[in-house]
Write a protein that holds these residues in place. Structure first.
Motif, PDB file in Angstrom:
ATOM      1  N   SER A 227     -25.132  53.593 -27.811  1.00 29.28           N
ATOM      2  CA  SER A 227     -24.174  53.774 -29.254  1.00 29.28           C
ATOM      3  C   SER A 227     -23.751  52.271 -29.104  1.00 29.28           C
ATOM      4  N   GLY A 228     -23.870  51.705 -28.341  1.00 33.39           N
ATOM      5  CA  GLY A 228     -22.899  50.083 -28.913  1.00 33.39           C
ATOM      6  C   GLY A 228     -21.486  50.387 -28.325  1.00 33.39           C
ATOM      7  N   ARG A 229     -21.208  51.139 -28.010  1.00 34.34           N
ATOM      8  CA  ARG A 229     -20.233  52.142 -27.155  1.00 34.34           C
ATOM      9  C   ARG A 229     -19.699  50.724 -25.617  1.00 34.34           C
ATOM     10  N   ALA A 230     -21.046  50.563 -25.388  1.00 34.58           N
ATOM     11  CA  ALA A 230     -20.785  49.515 -24.225  1.00 34.58           C
ATOM     12  C   ALA A 230     -22.017  48.824 -23.663  1.00 34.58           C
ATOM     13  N   SER A 231     -21.804  47.798 -22.963  1.00 34.21           N
ATOM     14  CA  SER A 231     -23.017  47.388 -22.829  1.00 34.21           C
ATOM     15  C   SER A 231     -22.499  46.397 -21.465  1.00 34.21           C
ATOM     16  N   VAL A 232     -23.753  45.572 -20.881  1.00 29.77           N
ATOM     17  CA  VAL A 232     -24.062  44.864 -20.411  1.00 29.77           C
ATOM     18  C   VAL A 232     -23.553  43.161 -20.049  1.00 29.77           C
ATOM     19  N   ALA A 233     -23.176  43.009 -18.684  1.00 30.93           N
ATOM     20  CA  ALA A 233     -23.328  41.457 -18.732  1.00 30.93           C
ATOM     21  C   ALA A 233     -23.617  40.713 -17.590  1.00 30.93           C
ATOM     22  N   THR A 234     -24.585  40.435 -17.148  1.00 26.03           N
ATOM     23  CA  THR A 234     -25.043  39.915 -16.049  1.00 26.03           C
ATOM     24  C   THR A 234     -24.835  38.005 -15.550  1.00 26.03           C
TER      25      THR A 234
ATOM     26  N   GLY B 236     -34.880  50.489 -25.316  1.00 20.95           N
ATOM     27  CA  GLY B 236     -35.765  49.769 -25.836  1.00 20.95           C
ATOM     28  C   GLY B 236     -36.452  48.675 -25.542  1.00 20.95           C
ATOM     29  N   PRO B 237     -37.215  48.425 -26.851  1.00 20.43           N
ATOM     30  CA  PRO B 237     -38.211  47.417 -26.307  1.00 20.43           C
ATOM     31  C   PRO B 237     -37.310  45.867 -26.501  1.00 20.43           C
ATOM     32  N   ASP B 238     -36.355  45.610 -27.064  1.00 20.62           N
ATOM     33  CA  ASP B 238     -35.766  44.983 -27.652  1.00 20.62           C
ATOM     34  C   ASP B 238     -34.560  44.785 -26.081  1.00 20.62           C
ATOM     35  N   PHE B 239     -34.442  45.427 -25.354  1.00 21.70           N
ATOM     36  CA  PHE B 239     -32.781  45.813 -24.385  1.00 21.70           C
ATOM     37  C   PHE B 239     -33.618  44.069 -23.243  1.00 21.70           C
ATOM     38  N   ASP B 240     -32.813  43.341 -23.069  1.00 22.07           N
ATOM     39  CA  ASP B 240     -32.982  42.403 -21.786  1.00 22.07           C
ATOM     40  C   ASP B 240     -33.188  42.948 -20.298  1.00 22.07           C
ATOM     41  N   VAL B 241     -34.547  43.988 -19.820  1.00 26.74           N
ATOM     42  CA  VAL B 241     -34.422  45.061 -19.217  1.00 26.74           C
ATOM     43  C   VAL B 241     -34.573  43.798 -17.734  1.00 26.74           C
ATOM     44  N   ALA B 242     -35.795  42.436 -18.456  1.00 31.01           N
ATOM     45  CA  ALA B 242     -35.638  42.178 -17.359  1.00 31.01           C
ATOM     46  C   ALA B 242     -34.563  41.583 -16.448  1.00 31.01           C
ATOM     47  N   LYS B 243     -33.542  40.739 -17.530  1.00 39.13           N
ATOM     48  CA  LYS B 243     -32.202  40.350 -17.243  1.00 39.13           C
ATOM     49  C   LYS B 243     -31.106  41.210 -16.537  1.00 39.13           C
ATOM     50  N   HIS B 244     -31.017  42.578 -17.048  1.00 41.35           N
ATOM     51  CA  HIS B 244     -29.596  43.654 -16.310  1.00 41.35           C
ATOM     52  C   HIS B 244     -30.383  44.757 -16.272  1.00 41.35           C
ATOM     53  N   PHE B 245     -31.699  44.919 -15.325  1.00 40.80           N
ATOM     54  CA  PHE B 245     -32.182  46.411 -15.296  1.00 40.80           C
ATOM     55  C   PHE B 245     -33.532  45.963 -14.207  1.00 40.80           C
TER      56      PHE B 245
END
Length: 483
Positions: free
Chosen positions: A309-316, A275-284
């Motif tokens: 789903s919100g059951r997982a997240s990414v921290a960079t 989705g457009p609101d996820f920080d793909v530049a930072k995390h992917f």
């Protein structure tokens, strides 16, 4: 006790070793052989790794053997299915009776006078020392240490009140249901673990120092499943295998020719999935180009689905230290955790850590050059089976086995007892064994043989080229010396 002798000794009863045995039976049926396996069962990697969601990161139409069609629906198979495939191959071809379980080869000494290897072997739990001799040694022991995965020295790890586990040491008593889990790492193992753990955990955080390319692909090959209904199994398998091979080569070459374009496509795929609101530049969005490291596969986009789903997240971020309740990050953030999984890589080693001697002189494999991706300069009657970095492991292993069988038959027909590769071309320069930038490769490259700047010492990482070189290429090529 008399010393056992075999024409060929295979080291390792995993995917490669079982394949090597089958090729020997097909192409060299008059040769005696045994397989030395340090563990108590057949399967290698697929028997060793037990972490949740364990699966292949290559499709089974190319990770499978050339001689045994993969007939399951899923192209991206789970670990137990792959283990069954390997064990079924061993059982169907009566390979099990050739396996010496609990036999760990520690040292191999070549005698030119006798034209044979003498192996020192530790047998059983008591590590009884026995000797076994052979005319040809075929190493199928993989490329990493089975006893211990790689874990960095994390500050404060002893203060953490929960469970810390490396995926390579996963056991049935590791519980995570309803717990907060942090998975350290961003490679194939982490990408496999996160969606599987998220099914039962309270929450899963993938903590990465830097992003990795993650590509969503269907877990099933629709065309392959249709072909199996229409065509004989072997023909359907062969057609699907070649389709997958050619597609893989095309994608790899596109990554090399147009890295920025492919990077935009892969990152764009992650953006569409999240989705457009996820920080793909930072995390992917990785700092390196596609295929400078292996791409990570998310079958049916399961990894991205677990994040949505919100059951997982990414921290960079980077780790400052472990605490009693989790991990303190250098950014100042703190990740709460009950279980921490260190998916931080493998400890690579050459030829299973086997010590080699040739006529009483120790061999430093780091000072040798790799011949055709399977033999070593100055080392007689020894080959090793290893796979591609940019394609399925078994594609190269099958070709290596075919080559070894051709070589054995060539030598027997001519009464030759010894073959040794030598580089006598001064124009050939040394290059690293692989050009991957992955940290687990970088840590160990000083231990590995070199490759050369041109054939037959260059590793092309190209299946069609290797077919011509290994299946049809001239054996007496001037670099391989016979005696």
């Amino acid at each position: 006790m008399p010393t056992e002798h075999f024409d060929v000794l295979i080291i390792g009863a995993g995917l490669s070793g079982v394949g090597a045995a089958r090729h020997l039976q097909m192409h060299c049926p008059d040769r005696s052989y045994a397989i030395l396996e340090g563990r108590s069962s057949i399967g290698g990697t697929w028997d060793l790794f037990r972490y949740p969601g364990i699966r292949s990161d290559s499709d089974m139409y190319t990770l499978g053997y050339s001689f045994k069609p993969w007939e399951e629906r899923k192209a991206i198979a789970d670990g137990p299915s792959i283990l069954k495939y390997v064990r079924d191959t061993a059982h169907e071809n009566d390979i099990e009776r050739h396996v010496r379980f609990g036999h760990t080869a520690t040292r191999a000494a070549w005698s030119t006078a006798d034209a044979r290897w003498t192996l020192e072997v530790e047998r059983g739990d008591a590590k009884e020392r026995v000797s076994i001799t052979c005319n040809f040694l075929f190493m199928c022991s993989g490329y990493y240490r089975y006893d211990k995965g790689f874990t960095p020295d994390f500050a404060g790890v002893e203060t953490f009140a929960g469970r810390v586990v490396h995926p390579q040491q996963w056991t049935d008593d590791v519980t995570y249901a309803g717990k907060r889990v942090v998975v350290i790492g961003s490679g194939a193992t982490a990408v496999t673990l996160v969606p599987e753990l998220a099914k039962q955990a309270a929450h899963v955080t993938m903590l990465q120092r830097s992003p990795t390319y993650i590509v969503a692909r269907p877990s099933e090959d629709a065309l392959a499943n249709k072909l199996r209904r229409w065509l004989p199994a072997k023909l359907a398998y062969s057609l699907t295998r070649w389709k997958r091979v050619l597609l893989g080569i095309y994608i790899f070459q596109r990554c090399r020719r147009e890295p920025e374009k492919i990077k935009r496509m892969i990152v764009g795929g992650a953006r569409m999935a999240l989705g457009p609101d996820f920080d793909v530049a930072k995390h992917f969005t990785p700092r390196y180009n596609p295929w400078d490291q292996r791409l990570c596969l998310a079958p049916d986009g399961d990894f991205f689905a677990s994040i949505r789903s919100g059951r997982a997240s990414v921290a960079t971020d980077e780790i400052e230290r472990f605490t009693e309740t989790g991990i303190q990050l250098k950014s100042g953030a703190h990740l709460e955790a009950d279980v921490i999984v260190t998916a931080t890589g493998l400890n690579l080693q050459v030829l299973g850590g086997l010590q080699l001697m040739v006529d009483g002189v120790p061999v430093d494999l780091a000072k040798t050059m790799n011949y055709k991706g399977l033999m070593y300069s100055g080392v007689p009657n020894l080959a090793s089976s290893s796979g591609y970095t940019n394609a399925s492991w078994t594609l190269k292993c099958d070709l290596t086995c075919e080559y070894v069988c051709r070589l054995l038959n060539y030598m027997k027909k001519r009464g030759i007892k010894q073959c040794t590769p030598y580089n006598t071309d001064p124009s050939i320069t040394e290059q690293p064994w692989v050009s991957f930038s992955s940290s687990y490769f970088a840590r160990a490259m000083h231990l590995f043989p070199k490759q050369g700047s041109k054939a037959p010492w260059k590793l092309y990482q190209n299946y069609p080229k290797d077919i011509m070189l290994l299946r049809y290429g001239k054996l007496d090529d001037g670099a391989l010396k016979f005696a």
